[in-house]
Structure formats: structure tokens, C-alpha cells
Motif scaffolding. Structure first.
Motif, PDB file in Angstrom:
ATOM      1  N   PRO A   1       0.616  -1.196   0.109  1.00 52.70           N
ATOM      2  CA  PRO A   1      -0.129   0.055  -0.308  1.00 52.70           C
ATOM      3  C   PRO A   1       1.077   1.338  -0.019  1.00 52.70           C
ATOM      4  CG  PRO A   1      -0.187  -0.944   2.218  1.00 52.70           C
ATOM      5  CD  PRO A   1       0.571  -2.013   0.951  1.00 52.70           C
ATOM      6  N   ALA A   2       1.854   1.187   0.655  1.00 55.16           N
ATOM      7  CA  ALA A   2       2.860   2.369   0.726  1.00 55.16           C
ATOM      8  C   ALA A   2       3.586   2.671  -0.137  1.00 55.16           C
ATOM      9  CB  ALA A   2       3.429   2.513   2.087  1.00 55.16           C
ATOM     10  N   SER A   3       3.680   1.684  -1.509  1.00 54.08           N
ATOM     11  CA  SER A   3       4.723   1.676  -2.527  1.00 54.08           C
ATOM     12  C   SER A   3       4.180   3.004  -3.442  1.00 54.08           C
ATOM     13  CB  SER A   3       4.496   0.355  -3.370  1.00 54.08           C
ATOM     14  OG  SER A   3       3.456   0.281  -3.871  1.00 54.08           O
ATOM     15  N   ARG A   4       3.056   3.428  -3.474  1.00 56.96           N
ATOM     16  CA  ARG A   4       2.809   4.490  -4.250  1.00 56.96           C
ATOM     17  C   ARG A   4       3.217   4.143  -5.802  1.00 56.96           C
ATOM     18  NH1 ARG A   4      -0.867   4.784  -2.130  1.00 56.96           N
ATOM     19  NH2 ARG A   4      -1.621   6.339  -3.366  1.00 56.96           N
ATOM     20  N   MET A   5       2.976   2.933  -6.352  1.00 59.06           N
ATOM     21  CA  MET A   5       3.213   2.615  -7.650  1.00 59.06           C
ATOM     22  C   MET A   5       1.847   2.321  -8.427  1.00 59.06           C
ATOM     23  SD  MET A   5       4.908   2.052 -10.219  1.00 59.06           S
ATOM     24  CE  MET A   5       6.438   2.348  -9.491  1.00 59.06           C
TER      25      MET A   5
END
Length: 415
Positions: free
Chosen positions: A247-251
Motif C-alpha cells: 500500500p505504501a509503494s505508491r506505484m
């Protein structure tokens, strides 16, 4: 403060971060709010994804790249999409290429770029109701959010008649979220074709929010909207944040599906907008091909089975609660519950229901309004460990037993 800043508010974040209710100190807090499956560490990214990231970090010189992302990474997304669409497409489906892919900093940025490229001040975009806070990205820009109903009695299908009634000459796009948040809906092929028919009649493109693509429960088939469309241009927004449990990859990415070249100027506009923001994190961009290629199918299957079991556990308890009607999801990681508010005379609305539930039972849920623009419901997240879901739903049951008023009770509201 600018008008844009003053008018911008994410209702989910506002509730989550600004809730003034205090949990019951005698009971451990169980949060069923945020759709981050990593919080309890029972759902985590695949080991293969971490290996890919370490390798990419070793080879990353942190230099700028094309605003749309590395060509090799965009090619990997195209390959991933074409592979997953195989067997689900119309006969004349044209496989996408890297030229149809724009990498973005998460699916949220992909959606915002689509809104901004399609609509000018005075225009409108149609969103489902209930839905997540899509209007956050258009507020302050002079673009109107108009809402079409989803029917909870038909597994959250789009009310096609209502959808069509919301279209006018200023409508620039219809947003379809499938699999859906907050409902866990997964639409049938037939229903998606009916939605496409409405869009085609009115010559309106569709923005497909498919961040939960293929994230369905056992026996449920997901159909990508672009795989079924012959004439309606589709801007598909997705990424690795949900299905890949990052979720925090922001990809994220935008896939431009426009086989009839109806959106050539929009395509150019999206690449222009990409130049404003540059690309996502360089290491993630370089790792993306291996993440997409090497994450095993078993990883996805195991997560889907686990979430399905969680949904069954929650549903089986909530359906026995006085005054509640849970609606069984088909995918994603959420379950919506209807509240018979007339049977809770001391509780005014779903927001108050959630606040009192937190203060008495230390269980946090998101109310249907304002979080999803849908009064009379609340949403729970299914990624919490199963034993905590069972405990939390048991507390919700106790809460309902305390506040529910049966017919004939002297305090029951009339009507």
C-alpha cells in the motif's frame, strides 16, 4: 489559504484522524477502518517483491527518467495486462503496448490525472454512490461531482436507469470501481456490458478504477472493463498497492484503451500532465518488472482465500445482530453493513452509531456518511486477523443487543 486547499477534504482521513470519541479503556481497541492490509502483519508483500526491490536498489543511480516511467517498466505493465486479459477479451481486442502505459505515484495520482485531463470548470464527472472520496481530487477545480446509485439489494450493481438520468451535456466521464471499495462488489460480464451500452449511447468515456483487479473471492470472475469494450474508450487506473499488498509503494499506472482513437488529444494531455509530477520512486520503477513477473499466483490465491474466510466469519456473526444487515462481498477487502436506524431510537445516524460503538466497545468502523456518501451503513475492513474480526463482530453484536428496541418496547420510535 487558497480555495483549493480550503475546499479539499478527504472524508475518510478526516474521520480517522479527527475522531474525538475515546475507546473504552477496559477493552483493547480493534480497528476495522483503514484498508491497509499490512497493519497487523498477517498480510504482507510477497518475498519475491522484496528481492526485486533489493536488486533494484543496488542498481539504481537515482537519476531522472521519462515522465511516463522507464520504457522497460511500462513494457512490463503492458505484458502483465495482456497476460491477465487473455481469454477474457472481445475478439477484436488490441493488446496494449508500452505507449499506452503511464506510470504514476499510486492509483490515486492516476485517477486525479484522468479527472483533470477530461474535465474543465463547469463540467461534471459521474461517480458511484457509495464510493470512496473521489471528489477530493476535483473539489476546488470547478468540476461537479454527480452521483449514480448502486443497489445494495442487487449486490451493489449500478442502477442503470439512475446512471443514465444523471448524464447531461456537461458529463465528461463515468467512473466505474470494480472490484469495489467500500462494497466489495464484483460485476458480472453481462452487467459490465450494460454499463458500456449506456456510455456508448451517450459517447462518454469511462474511467475504470480497478486497483483491486483480480482480487476476487474463490469462484468469482473479474472482467476488466477495457477487455470488453469495443467502442467506448477506457482509462484504466490500477497499480500494485492492493493486490500485491504494497500500500505504501505508491506505484500505479494509467492504461489508455482507445482502439478507435477517440481520445488522441486526451492521450497527449495525460503525457503532458505526467510532466508536471515526474514519475514514482525510481527504485520501485526499476523493480516493477520483476515484481509483476515473479510474484507467484499462489500468493494471490492464498490472500483471496484468507479474505474470503474472514468475510464469512464476519458475515455469519453480523447477520445475527439485531438491526443489522450485512451484504456479503465478492472481492476486495471490505464489507458493508446496513443499520436499521429506526430500531435504534437513541442513535441519530450512522456517524453517531460508529462513535458510540467506539466509546462502548472499542471497535472502530467507518460510517457510510460522510465517508462514502451513503447514510445508514457502516464499512468494516476484512484484513484484520480472523480472531480479531470474530471478537470485534461479537462486540458489535453486544452493542446492538444493548441499543436495539424491539417492537412493543415503550421507547421504540413510531413509524
Amino acid at each position: 489559504m487558497s480555495d483549493l486547499a480550503r475546499k479539499t477534504e478527504n472524508p475518510i482521513r478526516s474521520i480517522w484522524e479527527g475522531c474525538k470519541s475515546t475507546p473504552n479503556p477496559s477493552k483493547k481497541l480493534i480497528t476495522l477502518q483503514i484498508g491497509d492490509p499490512t497493519i497487523f502483519k498477517n498480510f504482507l508483500a510477497a518475498p519475491e517483491a522484496k528481492v526485486a526491490l533489493r536488486k533494484a536498489l543496488d542498481h539504481d543511480n537515482f537519476s531522472y527518467m521519462s515522465c511516463a516511467g522507464l520504457e522497460t517498466s511500462r513494457e512490463a505493465v503492458a505484458e502483465y495486462v495482456n497476460k491477465n486479459y487473455k481469454g477474457l477479451t472481445t475478439q477484436d481486442f488490441q493488446p496494449i503496448t508500452f505507449n499506452d502505459v503511464i506510470l504514476t505515484s499510486g492509483c490515486s495520482m492516476a485517477l486525479e490525472m484522468c479527472f483533470r485531463v477530461l474535465a474543465n470548470p463547469g463540467d461534471n464527472i459521474l461517480f458511484p454512490k457509495p464510493c470512496m472520496g473521489y471528489s477530493t481530487w476535483i473539489v476546488g477545480c470547478g468540476v461537479e461531482a454527480r452521483y449514480f446509485n448502486l443497489d445494495p439489494n442487487k449486490e451493489w450493481e449500478v442502477d442503470l436507469e439512475h446512471l443514465e438520468s444523471m448524464i447531461n451535456d456537461k458529463t465528461k466521464a463515468i467512473l466505474i470501481n470494480n472490484p469495489g471499495n467500500p462494497c466489495g462488489n464484483v460485476y458480472s460480464k453481462e452487467h459490465l456490458l450494460n454499463i458500456l451500452n449506456v456510455a456508448e449511447r451517450h459517447k462518454i468515456p469511462i474511467i475504470a478504477d480497478e486497483i483491486y483487479e483480480f482480487f476476487t473471492f474463490p469462484g468469482v470472475q473479474f472482467y476488466p472493463l477495457a477487455a470488453l469494450s469495443k467502442n467506448v474508450p477506457i482509462l484504466t487506473c490500477s497499480g500494485i498497492t492492493k493486490r500485491f499488498i504494497m500500500p505504501a509503494s505508491r506505484m500505479g499506472w494509467i492504461i489508455i484503451n482507445d482502439r478507435n482513437h477517440l481520445l488522441d488529444s486526451v492521450r497527449k494531455g495525460l503525457f503532458n500532465l505526467a510532466g508536471r509530477n515526474f514519475v514514482p520512486n525510481s527504485t520501485l520503477t526499476r523493480a516493477l518488472p520483476e515484481i509483476l513477473r515473479d510474484t507467484p499466483q499462489k500468493f494471490f490465491d492464498d490472500n483471496s482465500k484468507a479474505l474470503f474466510n474472514h468475510s464469512l466469519s464476519a458475515f455469519s456473526i453480523l447477520k445475527t445482530c439485531d438491526g443489522l444487515t450485512p451484504i456479503m462481498p465478492k472481492g476486495a477487502m471490505y464489507l458493508m453493513v446496513k443499520i436499521e436506524l429506526e430500531k435504534f431510537p437513541n442513535i441519530k445516524n450512522c456517524l453517531e452509531f460508529s462513535k458510540i460503538l467506539l466509546s462502548e466497545q472499542s471497535v472502530s468502523v467507518f460510517p457510510g456518511f460522510p465517508c462514502f456518501n451513503f447514510p445508514g451503513f457502516f464499512r468494516i475492513v476484512l484484513t484484520v486477523p480472523e480472531e480479531l474480526i470474530i471478537e470485534a463482530c461479537g462486540r458489535i453484536k453486544m452493542f446492538c443487543e444493548k441499543h436495539y428496541k424491539h417492537d412493543g418496547d415503550k421507547y421504540l420510535k413510531s413509524g
